[in-house]
Design a protein around this motif. Structure first.
Motif, mmCIF file in Angstrom:
data_model
loop_
_atom_site.group_PDB
_atom_site.id
_atom_site.type_symbol
_atom_site.label_atom_id
_atom_site.label_comp_id
_atom_site.label_asym_id
_atom_site.label_seq_id
_atom_site.Cartn_x
_atom_site.Cartn_y
_atom_site.Cartn_z
ATOM 1 N N LYS A 1 -92.038 33.848 -79.504
ATOM 2 C CA LYS A 1 -91.749 35.025 -78.705
ATOM 3 C C LYS A 1 -92.773 36.441 -78.979
ATOM 4 O O LYS A 1 -93.184 36.913 -78.125
ATOM 5 N N PRO B 1 -84.417 32.333 -72.715
ATOM 6 C CA PRO B 1 -85.437 33.599 -72.946
ATOM 7 C C PRO B 1 -86.867 33.679 -72.429
ATOM 8 O O PRO B 1 -87.388 34.600 -72.144
ATOM 9 N N SER C 1 -89.400 30.709 -76.943
ATOM 10 C CA SER C 1 -88.444 31.581 -76.473
ATOM 11 C C SER C 1 -87.944 32.412 -77.721
ATOM 12 O O SER C 1 -87.217 33.154 -77.430
ATOM 13 N N TYR C 2 -88.238 32.085 -79.044
ATOM 14 C CA TYR C 2 -87.697 32.763 -80.084
ATOM 15 C C TYR C 2 -88.800 32.987 -81.134
ATOM 16 O O TYR C 2 -89.822 32.214 -81.287
ATOM 17 N N GLY C 3 -88.492 33.747 -82.076
ATOM 18 C CA GLY C 3 -89.207 33.807 -83.333
ATOM 19 C C GLY C 3 -90.711 34.185 -83.184
ATOM 20 O O GLY C 3 -91.207 35.003 -82.178
ATOM 21 N N ASP D 1 -91.088 25.629 -73.945
ATOM 22 C CA ASP D 1 -89.917 25.579 -74.732
ATOM 23 C C ASP D 1 -88.677 24.758 -74.199
ATOM 24 O O ASP D 1 -88.845 24.526 -73.124
#
Length: 213
Positions: free
Chosen positions: A61, A83, A56-58, A78
């Protein structure tokens, strides 16, 4: 079959994820120069499948975006779904293939059978990106055992668990790649970073020393 630990460079700093992504992808391109999955070589219509945790992040992603841009099918994992679900919908709208699993990787029961679920959906797993992780900054005096154990479940045992699930699948299909994303804190101590350091160092040490083939 290849297993590799990649160290995130200064997470939270400007350009950190871009540097990490370049390193990870450079490694994969180098690997691709001398490793060909036999089952893929026999059928060039098969698109590789990547299982990416922390999607979802970083860096997770970014890895998802790079994988999709290269025509790969992706399985996103995740604990924070929004996201990744948005990414999944965008991938499908663009004609790509993606699935998402909302999983708390600190829970062994939720991790159980995850790789097999991906195989059920896509028929194979070519790349496992053990990327999910977090920081618990505390000295020995400050830390609680519950928090430290939770960190080890996510930052170490989840990596080992998913790798154990993936190895027989990859061997049966003729090959695959496992990338364990660690942290610079696994090699360099930081103020009040005692338990983050040990969780990440355990991941790096197990990857380097563990037998695989």
């Amino acid at each position: 079959m290849a297993v590799k630990t990649i160290f995130k460079d200064g997470v939270g700093c400007e350009g950190a994820y871009e540097k990490s992504l370049s390193y990870v992808w450079g490694f994969l391109m180098l690997l691709g120069a001398w490793v060909t999955l036999p089952s893929q070589a026999a059928d060039t219509d098969i698109s590789p499948v990547a299982l990416i945790t922390g999607s979802s992040y970083g860096l997770g992603k970014e890895l998802t975006q790079r994988a999709v841009a290269n025509g790969w099918r992706v399985a996103l994992v995740d604990i924070r779904p929004e996201p990744s679900v948005a990414a999944l919908e965008a991938i499908r709208e663009a004609g790509g293939e993606a699935i998402f699993f909302e999983v708390d990787l600190a829970d062994p029961e939720q991790r159980a059978g995850l790789v097999r679920k991906v195989v059920t959906s896509f028929g194979r797993v070519d790349y496992l990106f053990n990327n999910a992780g977090y920081a618990y900054l505390a000295t020995l005096e400050q830390m609680t055992q519950a928090d430290a154990k939770h960190l080890f479940e996510v930052n170490y045992w989840a990596y080992a668990d998913l790798a154990q699930q993936a190895i027989p699948v990859m061997r049966a299909q003729g090959g695959g790649t496992i990338v364990n994303v660690s942290s610079i804190l696994g090699m360099r101590a930081a103020a009040a970073g005692f338990w983050t350091l040990f969780g990440k160092q355990a991941c790096a040490a197990r990857t380097v020393s563990g037998g695989h083939g």
